[in-house]
Design a protein around this motif. Structure first.
Motif, PDB file in Angstrom:
ATOM      1  N   TYR A  83      -5.037  -1.234 -14.279  1.00  0.00           N
ATOM      2  CA  TYR A  83      -3.718  -1.861 -14.344  1.00  0.00           C
ATOM      3  C   TYR A  83      -3.072  -1.679 -15.709  1.00  0.00           C
ATOM      4  CZ  TYR A  83      -0.019  -5.335 -13.781  1.00  0.00           C
ATOM      5  OH  TYR A  83       1.207  -5.958 -13.703  1.00  0.00           O
ATOM      6  N   LYS A  84      -3.888  -1.711 -16.757  1.00  0.00           N
ATOM      7  CA  LYS A  84      -3.330  -1.585 -18.114  1.00  0.00           C
ATOM      8  C   LYS A  84      -2.707  -0.207 -18.360  1.00  0.00           C
ATOM      9  CE  LYS A  84      -7.750  -0.351 -20.297  1.00  0.00           C
ATOM     10  NZ  LYS A  84      -7.432   1.042 -20.517  1.00  0.00           N
ATOM     11  N   ASP A  85      -3.022   0.766 -17.497  1.00  0.00           N
ATOM     12  CA  ASP A  85      -2.437   2.104 -17.642  1.00  0.00           C
ATOM     13  C   ASP A  85      -1.065   2.228 -16.998  1.00  0.00           C
ATOM     14  OD1 ASP A  85      -4.630   3.354 -19.020  1.00  0.00           O
ATOM     15  OD2 ASP A  85      -5.750   3.256 -17.145  1.00  0.00           O
ATOM     16  N   PHE A  86      -0.624   1.161 -16.295  1.00  0.00           N
ATOM     17  CA  PHE A  86       0.682   1.215 -15.636  1.00  0.00           C
ATOM     18  C   PHE A  86       1.755   0.712 -16.600  1.00  0.00           C
ATOM     19  CE2 PHE A  86      -1.862   0.002 -11.632  1.00  0.00           C
ATOM     20  CZ  PHE A  86      -2.200   1.325 -11.409  1.00  0.00           C
ATOM     21  N   PRO A  87       2.763   1.523 -16.919  1.00  0.00           N
ATOM     22  CA  PRO A  87       3.859   1.016 -17.745  1.00  0.00           C
ATOM     23  C   PRO A  87       4.639  -0.068 -16.983  1.00  0.00           C
ATOM     24  CG  PRO A  87       4.379   3.193 -16.889  1.00  0.00           C
ATOM     25  CD  PRO A  87       2.960   2.921 -16.516  1.00  0.00           C
ATOM     26  N   GLU A  88       5.192  -1.009 -17.707  1.00  0.00           N
ATOM     27  CA  GLU A  88       5.879  -2.145 -17.074  1.00  0.00           C
ATOM     28  C   GLU A  88       7.010  -1.683 -16.164  1.00  0.00           C
ATOM     29  OE1 GLU A  88       7.981  -6.407 -18.374  1.00  0.00           O
ATOM     30  OE2 GLU A  88       7.373  -4.945 -19.894  1.00  0.00           O
ATOM     31  N   HIS A  89       7.727  -0.632 -16.594  1.00  0.00           N
ATOM     32  CA  HIS A  89       8.866  -0.190 -15.787  1.00  0.00           C
ATOM     33  C   HIS A  89       8.420   0.439 -14.461  1.00  0.00           C
ATOM     34  CE1 HIS A  89       8.132   3.160 -18.753  1.00  0.00           C
ATOM     35  NE2 HIS A  89       8.051   3.846 -17.620  1.00  0.00           N
ATOM     36  N   LEU A  90       7.196   0.942 -14.402  1.00  0.00           N
ATOM     37  CA  LEU A  90       6.672   1.473 -13.138  1.00  0.00           C
ATOM     38  C   LEU A  90       6.482   0.337 -12.135  1.00  0.00           C
ATOM     39  CD1 LEU A  90       5.345   3.826 -11.456  1.00  0.00           C
ATOM     40  CD2 LEU A  90       3.176   3.092 -12.477  1.00  0.00           C
ATOM     41  N   ILE A  91       5.878  -0.762 -12.579  1.00  0.00           N
ATOM     42  CA  ILE A  91       5.657  -1.917 -11.702  1.00  0.00           C
ATOM     43  C   ILE A  91       6.993  -2.487 -11.241  1.00  0.00           C
ATOM     44  CG2 ILE A  91       4.679  -4.230 -11.564  1.00  0.00           C
ATOM     45  CD1 ILE A  91       2.588  -2.016 -11.730  1.00  0.00           C
ATOM     46  N   ARG A  96      -6.288 -10.923   4.246  1.00  0.00           N
ATOM     47  CA  ARG A  96      -7.652 -10.950   3.693  1.00  0.00           C
ATOM     48  C   ARG A  96      -7.686 -10.327   2.297  1.00  0.00           C
ATOM     49  NH1 ARG A  96     -11.208  -9.302   9.138  1.00  0.00           N
ATOM     50  NH2 ARG A  96     -10.835 -11.286  10.221  1.00  0.00           N
ATOM     51  N   ILE A  97      -6.945  -9.244   2.123  1.00  0.00           N
ATOM     52  CA  ILE A  97      -6.869  -8.611   0.801  1.00  0.00           C
ATOM     53  C   ILE A  97      -6.337  -9.611  -0.229  1.00  0.00           C
ATOM     54  CG2 ILE A  97      -5.590  -6.889  -0.553  1.00  0.00           C
ATOM     55  CD1 ILE A  97      -5.817  -4.994   1.836  1.00  0.00           C
ATOM     56  N   GLU A  98      -5.323 -10.374   0.171  1.00  0.00           N
ATOM     57  CA  GLU A  98      -4.716 -11.346  -0.742  1.00  0.00           C
ATOM     58  C   GLU A  98      -5.702 -12.450  -1.122  1.00  0.00           C
ATOM     59  OE1 GLU A  98      -1.610 -11.698  -2.111  1.00  0.00           O
ATOM     60  OE2 GLU A  98      -0.529 -10.028  -1.211  1.00  0.00           O
ATOM     61  N   LYS A  99      -6.652 -12.740  -0.258  1.00  0.00           N
ATOM     62  CA  LYS A  99      -7.656 -13.764  -0.558  1.00  0.00           C
ATOM     63  C   LYS A  99      -8.719 -13.233  -1.524  1.00  0.00           C
ATOM     64  CE  LYS A  99      -7.217 -16.228   3.862  1.00  0.00           C
ATOM     65  NZ  LYS A  99      -7.872 -16.560   5.149  1.00  0.00           N
ATOM     66  N   VAL A 100      -8.984 -11.915  -1.444  1.00  0.00           N
ATOM     67  CA  VAL A 100     -10.050 -11.312  -2.240  1.00  0.00           C
ATOM     68  C   VAL A 100      -9.556 -10.873  -3.617  1.00  0.00           C
ATOM     69  CG1 VAL A 100     -11.677  -9.382  -2.377  1.00  0.00           C
ATOM     70  CG2 VAL A 100     -11.310 -10.553  -0.199  1.00  0.00           C
ATOM     71  N   TYR A 101      -8.324 -10.336  -3.687  1.00  0.00           N
ATOM     72  CA  TYR A 101      -7.839  -9.716  -4.912  1.00  0.00           C
ATOM     73  C   TYR A 101      -6.622 -10.434  -5.480  1.00  0.00           C
ATOM     74  CZ  TYR A 101     -10.892  -5.847  -3.564  1.00  0.00           C
ATOM     75  OH  TYR A 101     -11.980  -5.092  -3.226  1.00  0.00           O
ATOM     76  N   SER A 102      -6.505 -10.348  -6.805  1.00  0.00           N
ATOM     77  CA  SER A 102      -5.315 -10.871  -7.474  1.00  0.00           C
ATOM     78  C   SER A 102      -4.156  -9.907  -7.244  1.00  0.00           C
ATOM     79  CB  SER A 102      -5.572 -11.017  -8.969  1.00  0.00           C
ATOM     80  OG  SER A 102      -5.718  -9.726  -9.565  1.00  0.00           O
ATOM     81  N   LYS A 103      -2.948 -10.379  -7.589  1.00  0.00           N
ATOM     82  CA  LYS A 103      -1.771  -9.522  -7.424  1.00  0.00           C
ATOM     83  C   LYS A 103      -1.882  -8.251  -8.276  1.00  0.00           C
ATOM     84  CE  LYS A 103       0.784 -11.977  -4.550  1.00  0.00           C
ATOM     85  NZ  LYS A 103       1.225 -11.483  -3.226  1.00  0.00           N
ATOM     86  N   GLU A 104      -2.420  -8.389  -9.486  1.00  0.00           N
ATOM     87  CA  GLU A 104      -2.595  -7.206 -10.343  1.00  0.00           C
ATOM     88  C   GLU A 104      -3.574  -6.225  -9.718  1.00  0.00           C
ATOM     89  OE1 GLU A 104      -3.684  -8.132 -14.304  1.00  0.00           O
ATOM     90  OE2 GLU A 104      -1.729  -9.000 -14.828  1.00  0.00           O
ATOM     91  N   GLU A 105      -4.660  -6.748  -9.149  1.00  0.00           N
ATOM     92  CA  GLU A 105      -5.659  -5.887  -8.523  1.00  0.00           C
ATOM     93  C   GLU A 105      -5.089  -5.198  -7.288  1.00  0.00           C
ATOM     94  OE1 GLU A 105      -9.809  -8.179  -9.713  1.00  0.00           O
ATOM     95  OE2 GLU A 105      -8.609  -8.922  -8.034  1.00  0.00           O
ATOM     96  N   LEU A 144      -1.392   1.525  -6.118  1.00  0.00           N
ATOM     97  CA  LEU A 144      -0.917   2.689  -6.869  1.00  0.00           C
ATOM     98  C   LEU A 144      -1.986   3.769  -7.006  1.00  0.00           C
ATOM     99  CD1 LEU A 144       1.272   0.930  -9.570  1.00  0.00           C
ATOM    100  CD2 LEU A 144       2.059   2.580  -7.863  1.00  0.00           C
ATOM    101  N   ASN A 145      -3.245   3.398  -6.832  1.00  0.00           N
ATOM    102  CA  ASN A 145      -4.319   4.398  -6.867  1.00  0.00           C
ATOM    103  C   ASN A 145      -4.556   5.074  -5.528  1.00  0.00           C
ATOM    104  OD1 ASN A 145      -5.168   4.488  -9.566  1.00  0.00           O
ATOM    105  ND2 ASN A 145      -6.346   2.609  -9.342  1.00  0.00           N
ATOM    106  N   THR A 146      -3.980   4.552  -4.451  1.00  0.00           N
ATOM    107  CA  THR A 146      -4.266   5.098  -3.115  1.00  0.00           C
ATOM    108  C   THR A 146      -3.029   5.573  -2.354  1.00  0.00           C
ATOM    109  OG1 THR A 146      -4.147   2.868  -2.141  1.00  0.00           O
ATOM    110  CG2 THR A 146      -6.311   3.656  -2.803  1.00  0.00           C
ATOM    111  N   VAL A 147      -1.839   5.172  -2.786  1.00  0.00           N
ATOM    112  CA  VAL A 147      -0.628   5.494  -2.030  1.00  0.00           C
ATOM    113  C   VAL A 147      -0.368   7.001  -2.022  1.00  0.00           C
ATOM    114  CG1 VAL A 147       0.896   5.186  -4.016  1.00  0.00           C
ATOM    115  CG2 VAL A 147       1.803   4.841  -1.697  1.00  0.00           C
ATOM    116  N   PRO A 148       0.040   7.575  -0.876  1.00  0.00           N
ATOM    117  CA  PRO A 148       0.289   9.026  -0.819  1.00  0.00           C
ATOM    118  C   PRO A 148       1.644   9.415  -1.399  1.00  0.00           C
ATOM    119  CG  PRO A 148       0.590   8.040   1.358  1.00  0.00           C
ATOM    120  CD  PRO A 148       0.120   6.938   0.461  1.00  0.00           C
ATOM    121  N   PHE A 149       1.602  10.363  -2.306  1.00  0.00           N
ATOM    122  CA  PHE A 149       2.809  10.951  -2.876  1.00  0.00           C
ATOM    123  C   PHE A 149       3.005  12.345  -2.267  1.00  0.00           C
ATOM    124  CE2 PHE A 149       1.712   7.720  -5.994  1.00  0.00           C
ATOM    125  CZ  PHE A 149       2.954   7.199  -6.336  1.00  0.00           C
TER     126      PHE A 149
END
Length: 770
Positions: free
Chosen positions: A80-88, A163-172, A178-183
């Protein structure tokens, strides 16, 4: 109350109630059937806690710059720290403005979609999908369940999203997304997309670049910035307006950014394209072996998978030197191919009905298959002449033409190919590696796989053996031609026909000017077994036949093997093992293997003495200063410390050049893949013309790059006084009266020695040196 009771007694009201309750119950049962896995397993919270995603294995150069990847899905994971704020902000503004307010399913957005889109047919209402819903789809895909597919998959995704929302934080969740979405271009994850389209890391994306990539998520083919730049630009500006709308950009900045042109720096990491494809293919071949070994397996004993496990392969290659090498090869080969074709004209051996063409035709897989099916020659010819669309290689540009199999054969038979390697002679680290002219069309590697006759590049090994066996640098040998009656009357010849019966040359002059007749005499004086042993000591493992023609380079060696042998001249007389990989790490940075684990133990035994090394370097400096490689001085005006050797084989089929610098050994080879086809004449085909210019183009770029100033300005060691004194002699001398009268005793002794009785050298009779 009475009215309600009366209403309930109404027949039609009862029907509506029963139907409604039935539908509700049916929907509950339907939802329950999905929830409990009757339509396929729905990932549990436990399984979501240990998400494993296929990751691309990265191949890195010596500076840790990415040069290629191995993947099923082109994906690189970052934090997450590698994502610039403007990307999010661009992502949330465009894809899910209520991301921080919902639990995976945005009911308000769904209601808006239902009423505005479905009931009011207002397409401008937007979608109801959230980032978490999209993540669920990206992670687990969709199942084909017939006409109910869309409904079942949507419900499954909503269950998984909550279920994902229960397991992971919003940042996660954002990190996973962003690591899995198809471009576009079959690229998965923001880091891979950043490297591919803008040749930069995600953390360094500008607002415009980030907006371009986020904009492509709506439809990654339609908004592909490489294929559809105008659409991508328009979509980028939509993202910019969304960021302005939700307060993430002020109006002035948004206006400025929307006017920035879309500029790509596209880098393909496809195995068949991009930088160093032959090197990457060799890396894969090595990994296929290395990772099968027990000591390099996972802790649980499983084998690492380079297409899924996200390994990091650290190599010795230098990205910049590789670019220079590929540029040098392309520049020279483009011009040489024109020379080559023009010289043959209408007599080209690759044209139909020529011997080489006919021989190549019957070697075609298609030809053999048709022959096995029992077709006649006429029927086979008809089949092979059927036309289809074919993508063709050309130095100008690739193009698609309607051609038959035989047309394609004729097209590809004419092309010269090339191989080049550049390595550090001390460590063996490979710095540049060009296995051919274009990996998409010519996948045979001319550095590691191909073995060709090496011509006069073998002569320094002969002369090294001679010095090691007591022949002095100022020993003179007659240039006159000798016929060897015990090898089918083989008579080695010299270019230019110089056979002055009274003229003798020193070893230095004979080697630097590549005189064939003397090379064979030096071989005989030294002894064939001694020369073969010398080659082995210098790291050559290929079979070398014990025959006189090895003096002229009849042995078949690879570029890589020859490079290893030549490193000994600038590595304290010891050959360096070529090194490709320095270390391998897993996706978490844990060391799997290091250089010491992966490479053979370094040879410590000297291949020859330090004195011999210094003498041989002086011989090969002379080759550059005044011999067959002197165009490096006269034409290219190089002042670098250089030594070298050219090589040309029988009928000009192979051109070679070896360049030695104090800290860099480079070898280039040029020839036709079909060994029946050589150059039409020696002036074009000799190594000085066919192979040397690739190195010259390469060195020219190195000299202009200040980063390599210390490399190109390095000086050879100063020879000892003993060596310098041993070289004080005239390059040539004439036989005296009595020698002419009574003959040269050394000659008589030399050619009365027992020689191998072989019968395969008649084809060498017309052999010309470079």
């Amino acid at each position: 109350m009475l009215k309600i009771k009366k209403l309930l007694k109404n027949k039609w009201v009862n029907i509506v109630i029963k139907v409604t309750l039935s539908l509700v119950l049916l929907l509950i049962l339907f939802y329950g059937s999905i929830y409990y896995g009757m339509w396929g397993e729905v990932p549990s919270i436990k399984s979501l806690e240990t998400l494993k995603q296929s990751q691309a294995t990265e191949v890195l150069d010596t500076n840790n710059d990415l040069i290629g990847k191995f993947y099923v899905f082109d994906r690189q994971s970052i934090t997450y720290k590698d994502f610039p704020e403007h990307l999010i902000k661009a992502l949330i503004s465009t894809e899910d403005i209520r991301f921080y307010d919902h639990d995976g399913v945005d009911n308000k957005s769904l209601a808006r979609v239902f009423f505005k889109t479905i009931l009011l047919s207002n397409d401008a209402s937007g979608g109801g999908s959230t980032i978490t819903l999209q993540l669920a789809k990206n992670l687990f895909g969709r199942k084909d369940l017939g006409f109910l597919s869309i409904v079942v998959n949507k419900i499954m995704e909503s269950i998984v999203a909550t279920r994902i929302e229960k397991v992971y934080s919003k940042e996660e969740i954002l990190t996973l997304y962003l690591n899995t979405v198809p471009f576009p271009d079959n690229t998965y994850g923001i880091e891979s997309a950043s490297k591919k389209f803008f040749n930069t890391h995600t953390k360094d994306l500008s607002i415009s670049q980030a907006a371009t990539l986020i904009g492509s998520l709506k439809a990654n083919t339609y908004y592909n910035p490489r294929v559809n730049p105008e659409r991508a630009l328009a979509r980028r500006n939509v993202v910019i307006r969304q960021m302005e709308k939700y307060g993430h950009l002020n109006a002035d900045d948004a206006l400025i950014i929307s006017k920035v042109p879309l500029v790509l720096e596209y880098r393909s990491y496809d195995p068949n394209q991009g930088l160093a494809p032959y090197f990457r293919a060799e890396i894969k071949r090595q990994l296929d072996t290395i990772l099968q070994l027990d000591e390099f397996r996972k802790p649980n004993g499983d084998t690492y998978n380079i297409f899924h496990d996200g390994l990091k392969i650290y190599t010795t290659l230098d990205n910049t030197l590789q670019k220079y090498a590929e540029t040098a090869m392309t520049k020279h080969m483009t011009a040489l191919q024109k020379q080559y074709e023009k010289a043959y004209g209408n007599n080209a051996p690759w044209l139909k009905n020529k011997d080489a063409y006919k021989a190549a035709k019957i070697r075609l897989i298609a030809y053999k298959k048709l022959k096995e099916e029992g077709l006649t020659e006429i029927e086979i010819e008809a089949e092979l002449n059927k036309k289809r669309d074919v993508e063709l290689f050309s130095w100008n540009k690739t193009e698609i033409k309607q051609l038959s199999t035989l047309d394609s054969l004729e097209h590809y038979l004419k092309f010269l190919n090339a191989g080049m390697i550049s390595l550090d002679p001390t460590s063996g680290a490979i710095k540049a590696y060009v296995g051919g002219i274009d990996y998409r069309f010519f996948q045979y590697d001319h550095v590691s796989q191909s073995k060709r006759q090496v011509g006069s590049t073998f002569k320094p090994i002969v002369y090294t053996a001679a010095l090691e066996n007591g022949i002095k640098p100022c020993t003179y040998f007659p240039i006159k031609s000798i016929t060897y009656t015990d090898v089918e009357n083989w008579t080695p010849t010299n270019a230019g026909g110089n056979y002055d019966n009274d003229l003798n040359y020193s070893l230095e002059y004979a080697l630097s000017n590549s005189i064939n007749t003397i090379a064979v005499k030096v071989l005989y004086e030294t002894g064939i077994p001694e020369v073969i042993n010398q080659a082995k000591l210098m790291g050559i493992n290929s079979n070398i036949e014990a025959v006189p023609s090895i003096a002229l380079g009849s042995s078949n060696l690879s570029v890589l093997e020859l490079a290893k042998a030549y490193t000994s001249f600038v590595n304290e007389s010891t050959p360096s093992t070529p090194v490709f990989i320095t270390k391998i790490e897993d996706k978490d940075g844990n060391l799997i293997a290091s250089f010491d684990d992966l490479n053979p133990k370094k040879q410590t035994e000297k291949a020859f003495s330090d004195t011999t090394r210094q003498v041989m370097l002086e011989f090969m400096k002379a080759t550059v200063n005044s011999g067959t490689s002197q165009r490096l001085r006269s034409q290219y005006n190089f002042t670098n410390d250089l030594a070298g050797k050219t090589g040309t084989t029988q009928d000009n089929k192979d051109g070679w050049f070896v360049a030695i610098m104090p800290n860099l050994v480079t070898i280039t080879w040029v020839g036709n893949d079909n060994q029946q086809i050589g150059f039409s004449n020696t002036s074009i085909g000799q190594g000085a013309n066919s192979a040397l210019p690739i190195f010259a183009n390469y060195l020219e770029q190195l000299n202009q790059d200040s980063k390599y100033a210390s490399l190109v300005s390095a000086k050879f060691e100063t020879p000892s006084n003993e060596v310098l004194e041993s070289l004080i002699c005239e390059p040539s001398k004439k036989d005296g009266f009595f020698e002419r009268l009574f003959g040269n005793k050394k000659d008589t002794k030399e050619f009365n020695e027992e020689k191998p009785k072989r019968g395969i050298f008649s084809w060498f009779r017309k052999r010309k040196n470079d």
